[in-house]
Write a protein that holds these residues in place. Structure first.
Motif, PDB file in Angstrom:
ATOM      1  N   PHE A 510     -77.868 -43.072 -68.897  1.00  0.00           N
ATOM      2  CA  PHE A 510     -78.236 -43.806 -70.105  1.00  0.00           C
ATOM      3  C   PHE A 510     -77.060 -43.936 -71.059  1.00  0.00           C
ATOM      4  CE2 PHE A 510     -80.038 -44.226 -74.370  1.00  0.00           C
ATOM      5  CZ  PHE A 510     -80.927 -45.271 -74.170  1.00  0.00           C
ATOM      6  N   ARG A 511     -76.199 -42.915 -71.108  1.00  0.00           N
ATOM      7  CA  ARG A 511     -75.041 -42.958 -71.997  1.00  0.00           C
ATOM      8  C   ARG A 511     -74.090 -44.083 -71.605  1.00  0.00           C
ATOM      9  NH1 ARG A 511     -73.493 -38.093 -71.200  1.00  0.00           N
ATOM     10  NH2 ARG A 511     -74.767 -37.194 -72.855  1.00  0.00           N
ATOM     11  N   ARG A 512     -74.027 -44.410 -70.334  1.00  0.00           N
ATOM     12  CA  ARG A 512     -73.080 -45.426 -69.861  1.00  0.00           C
ATOM     13  C   ARG A 512     -73.767 -46.724 -69.448  1.00  0.00           C
ATOM     14  NH1 ARG A 512     -71.357 -40.422 -68.335  1.00  0.00           N
ATOM     15  NH2 ARG A 512     -69.134 -39.940 -68.644  1.00  0.00           N
ATOM     16  N   ILE A 513     -74.994 -46.911 -69.865  1.00  0.00           N
ATOM     17  CA  ILE A 513     -75.784 -48.034 -69.363  1.00  0.00           C
ATOM     18  C   ILE A 513     -75.185 -49.383 -69.732  1.00  0.00           C
ATOM     19  CG2 ILE A 513     -77.331 -48.184 -71.363  1.00  0.00           C
ATOM     20  CD1 ILE A 513     -79.643 -48.612 -69.339  1.00  0.00           C
ATOM     21  N   ASN A 514     -74.497 -49.465 -70.871  1.00  0.00           N
ATOM     22  CA  ASN A 514     -73.928 -50.745 -71.314  1.00  0.00           C
ATOM     23  C   ASN A 514     -72.411 -50.759 -71.286  1.00  0.00           C
ATOM     24  OD1 ASN A 514     -76.345 -52.168 -71.817  1.00  0.00           O
ATOM     25  ND2 ASN A 514     -76.608 -51.101 -73.773  1.00  0.00           N
ATOM     26  N   TYR A 515     -71.793 -49.829 -70.569  1.00  0.00           N
ATOM     27  CA  TYR A 515     -70.332 -49.816 -70.486  1.00  0.00           C
ATOM     28  C   TYR A 515     -69.850 -51.030 -69.698  1.00  0.00           C
ATOM     29  CZ  TYR A 515     -69.639 -45.102 -72.391  1.00  0.00           C
ATOM     30  OH  TYR A 515     -69.573 -44.018 -73.223  1.00  0.00           O
ATOM     31  N   ASP A 516     -68.783 -51.673 -70.194  1.00  0.00           N
ATOM     32  CA  ASP A 516     -68.207 -52.828 -69.509  1.00  0.00           C
ATOM     33  C   ASP A 516     -66.868 -52.509 -68.845  1.00  0.00           C
ATOM     34  OD1 ASP A 516     -70.271 -54.530 -70.133  1.00  0.00           O
ATOM     35  OD2 ASP A 516     -69.409 -55.082 -72.067  1.00  0.00           O
ATOM     36  N   ASP A 517     -66.405 -51.271 -69.003  1.00  0.00           N
ATOM     37  CA  ASP A 517     -65.095 -50.948 -68.445  1.00  0.00           C
ATOM     38  C   ASP A 517     -65.218 -50.662 -66.954  1.00  0.00           C
ATOM     39  OD1 ASP A 517     -66.312 -48.509 -68.355  1.00  0.00           O
ATOM     40  OD2 ASP A 517     -65.152 -47.617 -69.971  1.00  0.00           O
ATOM     41  N   SER A 518     -64.100 -50.254 -66.369  1.00  0.00           N
ATOM     42  CA  SER A 518     -64.057 -50.031 -64.919  1.00  0.00           C
ATOM     43  C   SER A 518     -64.580 -48.652 -64.529  1.00  0.00           C
ATOM     44  CB  SER A 518     -62.621 -50.196 -64.427  1.00  0.00           C
ATOM     45  OG  SER A 518     -61.751 -49.295 -65.103  1.00  0.00           O
ATOM     46  N   THR A 519     -65.043 -47.876 -65.502  1.00  0.00           N
ATOM     47  CA  THR A 519     -65.548 -46.540 -65.192  1.00  0.00           C
ATOM     48  C   THR A 519     -66.754 -46.646 -64.267  1.00  0.00           C
ATOM     49  OG1 THR A 519     -64.853 -45.797 -67.390  1.00  0.00           O
ATOM     50  CG2 THR A 519     -66.397 -44.397 -66.185  1.00  0.00           C
ATOM     51  N   LYS A 520     -66.707 -45.866 -63.220  1.00  0.00           N
ATOM     52  CA  LYS A 520     -67.807 -45.897 -62.249  1.00  0.00           C
ATOM     53  C   LYS A 520     -69.048 -45.279 -62.872  1.00  0.00           C
ATOM     54  CE  LYS A 520     -69.095 -44.575 -57.552  1.00  0.00           C
ATOM     55  NZ  LYS A 520     -68.675 -43.855 -56.323  1.00  0.00           N
ATOM     56  N   LYS A 521     -70.130 -46.045 -62.884  1.00  0.00           N
ATOM     57  CA  LYS A 521     -71.363 -45.559 -63.477  1.00  0.00           C
ATOM     58  C   LYS A 521     -72.067 -44.616 -62.506  1.00  0.00           C
ATOM     59  CE  LYS A 521     -72.191 -49.688 -66.286  1.00  0.00           C
ATOM     60  NZ  LYS A 521     -73.126 -50.787 -66.575  1.00  0.00           N
ATOM     61  N   PRO A 522     -72.707 -43.557 -63.036  1.00  0.00           N
ATOM     62  CA  PRO A 522     -73.476 -42.684 -62.139  1.00  0.00           C
ATOM     63  C   PRO A 522     -74.712 -43.404 -61.637  1.00  0.00           C
ATOM     64  CG  PRO A 522     -73.790 -42.063 -64.451  1.00  0.00           C
ATOM     65  CD  PRO A 522     -72.724 -43.108 -64.431  1.00  0.00           C
ATOM     66  N   ALA A 523     -75.222 -42.926 -60.543  1.00  0.00           N
ATOM     67  CA  ALA A 523     -76.422 -43.524 -59.961  1.00  0.00           C
ATOM     68  C   ALA A 523     -77.658 -43.085 -60.733  1.00  0.00           C
ATOM     69  CB  ALA A 523     -76.559 -43.114 -58.499  1.00  0.00           C
TER      70      ALA A 523
END
Length: 634
Positions: A510-523
Motif C-alpha cells: 500500500f505504501r508503494r501503490i502509486n509509485y511511478d519510479d523504477s522501484t520494483k513493487k512488492p507483490a
C-alpha cells in the motif's frame, strides 16, 4: 636507353619495397629455428618477464646494401604525376577563413593606491597627551525626524565628570534642550550624558539641543564652538478608523484613534463627513451612545486614553435618526492642520476613510459552488447572495422554495447569503424562489419575491469507499463491502485471502501503490480468490452503492481479505481511482493499552460489547517468534 631506364626503375621499386619484407621474413625464420624449446606455455596468466641468452650468429648476419639510384628530373617527375587522375573539387572545399567574432575587451584595471597596512602611525603611535587636545562632541542622538524619541544621549571626547556618585555627577549638565520635558539627567561613565524622560519626548514637537562653546571637561579642556542640532517628533497620525469599508446603518457612530494624545474638542473641528457632495453636521458621541455600540465600545477600551474620538452625524434638527443619507458613500476626512495635545506641530496632509450606508434589500445572484463555476455538480453547495446582511432571527427555511424538490434539503442564512445543501439531480434546471418577507438586519424586506435558476450539469465520475485501509465488517450482516460510485458502468474486483501474518506485506504494498519510479513493487500478499468485473446499476449523475460479496474469500464467514477495486473506464491517463482495503470478518473486537513496559489486550463480543473468555491473544511479529498469552478469562 628508355628500356634500360625502365629496368632500372623496376629494380629500384623491388629493392625499396619487396626485398625488405623478404629479408625480415628470413630473419624471423632464422630466429624461430634457433629459439630454445623452453617456452612459456605452462606459465600462469599475467605479466611475466623472462631473461635468456642471446642467439648466436646474430652479429654475423648479412646486411643488404642500399641500391644505388639516380634522382628523377623535374620533367620526368611531372610525367609520372600526370598519370594520376585529376582531383575533382567538391562543394565546401573552399571556405572563408574561420575568423572569430572579435577579441574580448581587456579587463578593466583598478587604480592601485600605495598605502601601507597597518599605517605607520598605527605601528608607532605618537605619544599624544589626550588631556591637551580640545574638547569635542563625538556623537549624539536622536537627530532629524524620528517616529519616537524615548531618550537623549550625548558623548564627549574627554571625561566630563570625576568618578563619583550619580547624584553629584548629575549636577553637571553641559547640554541645553529646548523645550525640556520631565525627566532626569545621568552620566553613563564619564563621557556620555543621557536624559531619561518620564515617558518619552512629547510628540508633534521640534526640539533644539545645544552644547555651548566654552564647556570644559574634567581635564580643563574647552569646547571651541557651539554644537547645535535638532530632532522632530511627528504630528498626529490616524491608526484606527471605524467603520471602514463597511455597509452600516444611517445613524452609525464613527471612531478614530491616533498615535498620540489629542484634544477631542479641537480635533472634531478639523473632521469633515461628506456624502453626495455635501458636508454633514456632526457632534461628539455621548458615553451612553458609545457603550451601546459594541464595536466602538471595544476599541474605546483598548486604545490608550486621550488618543481617540467618537462622533456621529446629525440632522438639521440635531437628531441622529437617518442622519446619513441612504445607499450613499460616506467619506470621513481628518483635515490637515489637526493639532496634538502633546506639541505645537499640526498635520501637513489630510487623512481619510470611507464606508457606505445600506441600500434597500435586493437579491443579487445565485451561485453554485463558487462564482464563475463552469459546470455545476449535483454535489456542490448553492448560495443566494443579497446586498445586505440577512436577519437570522426572523429567517425560516420555508421562505425558500425549490422546484423540483431537493432531497435531504438544508437551508440556512449566513452574512449576506442563504446557503442551500442537499442531493440534487444531474442535468436538471432548478427554480428557486425567496419569499418577499425576507428581512435584513436593518429591518427591510424584499420589495417582491426573488427568483433564480440554477442549471445542474453532469456529476463528475467518482469511485470511493468508507473505512480507510482497514475495515471490520458488520458481524450482524452478510459479509459484504460497499463501494460508492457516480457515472461508473462497472468495476474490476479482485479478492485475496490473507492471514494476519500478511499485514506487514499489505502495508508495504500500500505504501508503494502509486509509485511511478523504477522501484520494483512488492507483490500483493495472500491467495487470489476472485478476479471479475462487477456491473454497477445505471443511474446517471446519481451516487450508487454497490455491495461486493466477500463470502467466497472467507472461511465459514470469518477471516481476512484484501479487496482491490479499480474502475473499468478511466477518466484520463492521470486517473488513479482505486480502492485497496484490508477487510476483516470476525465476532471478536480487540483493543489494547500500551506503554514502554507492557501491553494489556482486551477482547469483546462485537455484537454485544461484552467481554469474551477463552480468547487466545498473540503479538506478531516479535522478531521471529509469536508471543502468546494464556487463554483469556476476562
Amino acid at each position: 636507353m628508355k628500356k634500360l631506364f625502365a629496368w632500372i626503375w623496376l629494380i629500384a621499386i623491388y629493392v625499396s619495397f619487396i626485398a625488405p619484407f623478404s629479408l625480415t621474413a628470413n630473419a624471423q625464420k632464422s630466429r624461430v629455428k634457433t629459439m630454445p624449446t623452453n617456452t612459456n606455455q605452462n606459465m600462469p596468466n599475467g605479466l611475466q618477464f623472462r631473461l635468456s641468452e642471446g642467439v648466436t650468429g646474430a652479429e654475423t648476419r648479412e646486411k643488404q646494401p642500399v641500391a644505388e639510384t639516380n634522382p628523377l628530373s623535374q620533367n620526368e617527375t611531372g610525367n609520372l604525376l600526370k598519370r594520376i587522375p585529376a582531383i575533382k573539387p567538391e562543394a565546401g572545399d573552399q571556405t572563408d577563413f574561420a575568423k572569430r567574432a572579435g577579441t574580448l575587451p581587456a579587463p578593466k584595471t583598478g587604480v592601485q593606491i600605495p598605502v601601507k597596512f597597518p599605517a605607520p602611525e598605527q605601528l608607532n603611535p605618537r605619544d599624544v597627551d589626550q588631556s591637551k587636545l580640545p574638547l569635542e562632541v563625538v556623537r549624539f542622538s536622536p537627530a532629524g525626524e524620528v517616529k519616537l524619541a524615548p531618550d537623549l544621549n550625548v558623548t564627549f571626547s574627554q571625561p566630563m565628570v570625576a568618578v563619583t556618585s550619580q547624584e553629584q555627577a548629575a549636577q553637571i549638565v553641559p547640554v541645553q534642550v529646548t523645550p525640556l520635558p520631565e525627566g532626569n539627567w545621568r552620566w553613563l561613565g564619564t563621557k556620555t550624558l543621557m536624559f531619561d524622560t518620564k515617558s518619552r519626548f512629547p510628540m508633534a514637537t521640534k526640539f533644539t539641543v545645544r552644547v555651548p562653546a566654552g564647556t570644559k571637561s574634567a581635564n580643563n579642556q574647552t569646547l571651541q564652538k557651539d554644537v547645535v542640532w535638532t530632532f522632530t517628533t511627528p504630528p498626529p497620525k490616524v491608526e484606527t478608523m471605524i467603520p471602514q469599508n463597511q455597509i452600516t446603518r444611517r445613524d452609525a457612530l464613527m471612531f478614530v484613534s491616533f498615535d498620540q494624545e489629542i484634544n477631542a474638542e479641537a480635533v472634531i473641528k478639523t473632521i469633515s463627513v461628506t456624502a453626495q457632495g455635501k458636508r454633514l453636521p456632526i457632534r461628539p458621541a455621548t458615553q451612553a451612545e458609545i457603550e451601546t455600540d459594541s464595536s466602538v465600545s471595544y476599541y474605546a477600551k483598548t486604545v490608550q486614553p486621550k488618543r481617540w474620538i467618537a462622533f456621529r452625524a446629525i440632522n438639521s434638527d440635531g437628531l441622529t435618526e437617518n442622519a446619513l443619507p441612504g445607499a450613499s458613500q460616506i467619506t470621513v476626512t481628518i483635515e490637515k492642520g489637526t493639532t496634538s495635545a502633546e506639541g505645537p506641530l499640526t498635520t501637513t496632509q489630510a487623512q481619510s476613510f470611507g464606508f457606505q450606508t445600506y441600500s434597500p434589500l435586493k437579491f443579487q445572484k445565485a451561485i453554485c459552488g463558487w462564482e464563475g463555476n463552469p459546470n455545476c455538480s449535483p454535489f456542490e453547495q448553492w448560495f443566494l447572495q443579497f446586498n445586505n446582511q440577512i436577519d437570522t432571527t426572523n429567517f425560516t427555511a420555508e421562505m425558500v422554495k425549490i422546484e423540483p424538490a431537493v432531497e435531504n434539503l438544508k437551508i440556512y442564512p449566513g452574512g449576506n447569503n442563504i446557503y442551500i445543501q442537499g442531493y440534487k439531480k444531474g442535468r436538471t434546471t432548478y427554480k428557486i424562489t425567496v419569499d418577499g418577507s425576507l428581512k435584513d438586519i436593518y429591518g427591510q424586506t424584499l420589495a417582491a419575491p426573488a427568483t433564480a435558476t440554477i442549471k445542474v450539469g453532469s456529476a463528475p465520475v467518482s469511485l470511493y469507499s468508507q473505512g480507510g485501509t482497514m475495515v471490520v465488517l458488520d458481524p450482524t450482516a452478510k459479509p459484504a463491502f460497499s463501494v460508492y460510485s457516480t457515472n461508473q458502468p462497472s468495476v474490476k474486483v479482485r479478492l485475496y485471502s490473507v492471514e494476519p501474518t500478511d499485514w506487514k506485506a499489505f502495508q508495504e504494498y500500500f505504501r508503494r501503490i502509486n509509485y511511478d519510479d523504477s522501484t520494483k513493487k512488492p507483490a500483493i500478499p495472500g491467495r487470489l480468490i476472485s478476479d471479475k468485473v462487477v456491473n454497477i446499476e445505471n443511474k446517471p449523475d446519481e451516487m450508487v452503492e454497490t455491495r461486493i460479496d466477500l463470502s467466497e474469500a472467507l472461511n465459514a464467514g470469518f477471516g481476512s481479505v484484501i479487496i482491490d477495486i479499480e474502475p473499468t473506464v478511466k477518466r484520463d491517463k492521470y486517473d488513479r481511482a482505486r480502492i485497496f482495503t484490508w477487510a476483516q470478518s470476525t465476532n471478536i473486537g480487540l483493543d489494547a493499552f500500551v506503554d514502554s513496559q507492557e501491553l494489556v489486550g482486551f477482547a469483546t463480543d462485537l455484537k454485544t460489547g461484552k467481554p469474551i473468555s477463552g480468547v487466545e491473544l498473540s503479538i506478531y511479529p516479535n522478531g521471529k517468534q509469536v508471543v502468546q498469552s494464556p487463554k483469556s478469562k476476562v
